[in-house]
Write a protein that holds these residues in place. Structure first.
Motif, PDB file in Angstrom:
ATOM      1  N   ILE A  47       0.869  -1.185   0.000  1.00 58.88           N
ATOM      2  CA  ILE A  47       0.000   0.000   0.000  1.00 58.88           C
ATOM      3  C   ILE A  47       0.897   1.223   0.000  1.00 58.88           C
ATOM      4  O   ILE A  47       1.837   1.294   0.804  1.00 58.88           O
ATOM      5  N   ASP A  48       0.593   2.174  -0.861  1.00 59.04           N
ATOM      6  CA  ASP A  48       1.380   3.404  -0.950  1.00 59.04           C
ATOM      7  C   ASP A  48       0.580   4.566  -0.361  1.00 59.04           C
ATOM      8  O   ASP A  48      -0.531   4.847  -0.804  1.00 59.04           O
ATOM      9  N   THR A  49       1.174   5.212   0.646  1.00 57.45           N
ATOM     10  CA  THR A  49       0.525   6.403   1.193  1.00 57.45           C
ATOM     11  C   THR A  49       1.583   7.478   1.405  1.00 57.45           C
ATOM     12  O   THR A  49       2.730   7.337   0.964  1.00 57.45           O
ATOM     13  N   ALA A  50       1.189   8.565   2.058  1.00 62.15           N
ATOM     14  CA  ALA A  50       2.137   9.660   2.306  1.00 62.15           C
ATOM     15  C   ALA A  50       1.526  10.554   3.366  1.00 62.15           C
ATOM     16  O   ALA A  50       0.289  10.621   3.485  1.00 62.15           O
ATOM     17  N   ALA A  51       2.389  11.258   4.091  1.00 59.37           N
ATOM     18  CA  ALA A  51       1.883  12.155   5.135  1.00 59.37           C
ATOM     19  C   ALA A  51       0.870  13.135   4.546  1.00 59.37           C
ATOM     20  O   ALA A  51      -0.172  13.397   5.141  1.00 59.37           O
ATOM     21  N   CYS A  52       1.149  13.661   3.360  1.00 58.67           N
ATOM     22  CA  CYS A  52       0.270  14.705   2.813  1.00 58.67           C
ATOM     23  C   CYS A  52      -1.059  14.160   2.292  1.00 58.67           C
ATOM     24  O   CYS A  52      -1.941  14.941   1.965  1.00 58.67           O
ATOM     25  N   TYR A  53      -1.232  12.832   2.194  1.00 58.24           N
ATOM     26  CA  TYR A  53      -2.536  12.313   1.782  1.00 58.24           C
ATOM     27  C   TYR A  53      -3.534  12.357   2.952  1.00 58.24           C
ATOM     28  O   TYR A  53      -4.735  12.169   2.754  1.00 58.24           O
ATOM     29  N   GLU A  54      -2.979  12.547   4.147  1.00 52.23           N
ATOM     30  CA  GLU A  54      -3.800  12.658   5.361  1.00 52.23           C
ATOM     31  C   GLU A  54      -4.742  11.454   5.525  1.00 52.23           C
ATOM     32  O   GLU A  54      -5.893  11.615   5.931  1.00 52.23           O
ATOM     33  N   ASN A  55      -4.247  10.279   5.177  1.00 55.69           N
ATOM     34  CA  ASN A  55      -5.087   9.087   5.343  1.00 55.69           C
ATOM     35  C   ASN A  55      -4.317   7.940   6.025  1.00 55.69           C
ATOM     36  O   ASN A  55      -4.757   6.794   5.967  1.00 55.69           O
ATOM     37  N   GLU A  56      -3.181   8.263   6.669  1.00 59.61           N
ATOM     38  CA  GLU A  56      -2.375   7.169   7.235  1.00 59.61           C
ATOM     39  C   GLU A  56      -3.155   6.404   8.320  1.00 59.61           C
ATOM     40  O   GLU A  56      -3.062   5.180   8.401  1.00 59.61           O
TER      41      GLU A  56
END
Ligand code: NDP
Length: 279
Positions: A47-56
């Motif tokens: 799964i790829d996420t990031a702090a700026c997606y605000e969905n962690e």
């Protein structure tokens, strides 16, 4: 036909999964839970996420809800532009780690100014030394930025996550990464909904091969040695997007697909854009 080829082999012999689910724009618990469940059921390993997606937080909850053990899923997160520098980077990692539970792959999201990414990279090296992450890397780094980083770093970046799809292939950067043994992950592999999947050439070849345009676009990346991160919040499409390992695009069609390159980005140009406040 090979079902999965190693992206990166870790010291313990495990492979990084060939396909990660993109999660930009997955914003509600329902979306996250449904998308992750669909991805896990159809065999995505990451799964790829990031702090700026605000969905962690949502991603962590989605993995819990899916019933798949956390140890079976690779999670990538990325450090946002406002956290460059040694101490800010460590703090940003801890914030993301708290939300996700743990992080396997940690990337610098955008390079920004040279002096700051070099300091940030030292923090990522520290995290790697302390075994808090298994892989460290970068995203949106161009050759000039990689040159500087490779010259200064103690540990090489293992991944560069960049925009790459049939309408935007930077072959010089791909060759550079290959030469330096940096694995490339393709973001926006379907051109982020900007019309690639309606391209006439793509549709014609997909029909001839009995595949969908999305499967052909992803298989193309796989055949040029790039590892895609398609995003969908539709369970049927999530399964469709992981079903491109059982066919080969013949050379004549590959040539036609290569000629679709327009060198037009859907995202920002990393050499020209950096805004710490932008989300
Ligand atoms: P993608 O190229 O993955 O395209 C996503 C779009 O395509 C959505 O509108 C989705 O709609 C649609 N779609 C997905 N599968 C299909 C299909 N089989 N048939 C038809 N339409 C489909 O774009 P992204 O920009 O989201 O890139 C993927 C991921 O890469 C991101 O989610 C993020 O994790 C990462 N990323 C990283 C960046 C970076 O700077 N490092 C920058 C941008 C993205 P629907 O959801 O309705 O199916």
């Amino acid at each position: 036909m090979q079902k999965s080829r190693p992206l990166l082999i870790l010291p313990d012999g495990r492979h990084i999964p060939p396909i990660f689910l993109g999660t930009w724009d997955i914003r509600t618990p329902e979306q996250a839970s449904m998308a992750i469940k669909a991805a896990m059921t159809s065999g995505y390993g990451g799964i790829d996420t990031a702090a700026c997606y605000e969905n962690e937080n949502l991603i962590r909850q989605g993995i819990n809800d899916s019933g798949v053990p956390r140890s079976k899923v690779f999670i990538t997160s990325k450090l946002w532009n406002n956290a460059h520098g040694f101490n800010p980077a460590l703090k940003a990692f801890e914030e993301s780690e708290k939300k996700l539970g743990s992080i396997d792959i940690f990337l610098i999201h955008w390079p920004g100014p040279v002096h700051s990414f070099l300091e940030t990279w030292k923090a990522l090296e520290r995290l790697y030394d302390e075994k808090r992450v298994q892989v460290i890397g970068v995203s949106n780094f161009m050759m000039s930025q990689l040159d500087i980083l490779l010259h200064e770093c103690r540990i090489k970046p293992m991944i560069n996550q960049i925009e790459c799809h049939l309408w935007y292939n930077d072959f010089m950067l791909l060759d550079y990464c290959r030469k330096h043994d940096i694995a490339v992950q393709a973001y926006s592999p379907l051109s982020a909904g900007t019309g690639l999947l309606r391209d006439k050439t793509l549709i014609e070849i997909a029909e001839k091969l009995g595949k969908t345009p999305a499967q052909l676009a992803l298989r193309y990346l796989w055949q040029i040695g790039v590892y895609p991160i398609p995003k969908s919040s539709n369970p049927k499409r999530i399964a469709e997007n992981n079903d491109f390992f059982d066919f080969e695009i013949p050379v004549n069609y590959m040539q036609k697909l290569l000629s679709m390159n327009r060198l037009v980005r859907t995202n920002k140009d990393p050499l020209q854009w950096f805004d710490p406040e932008y989300r």
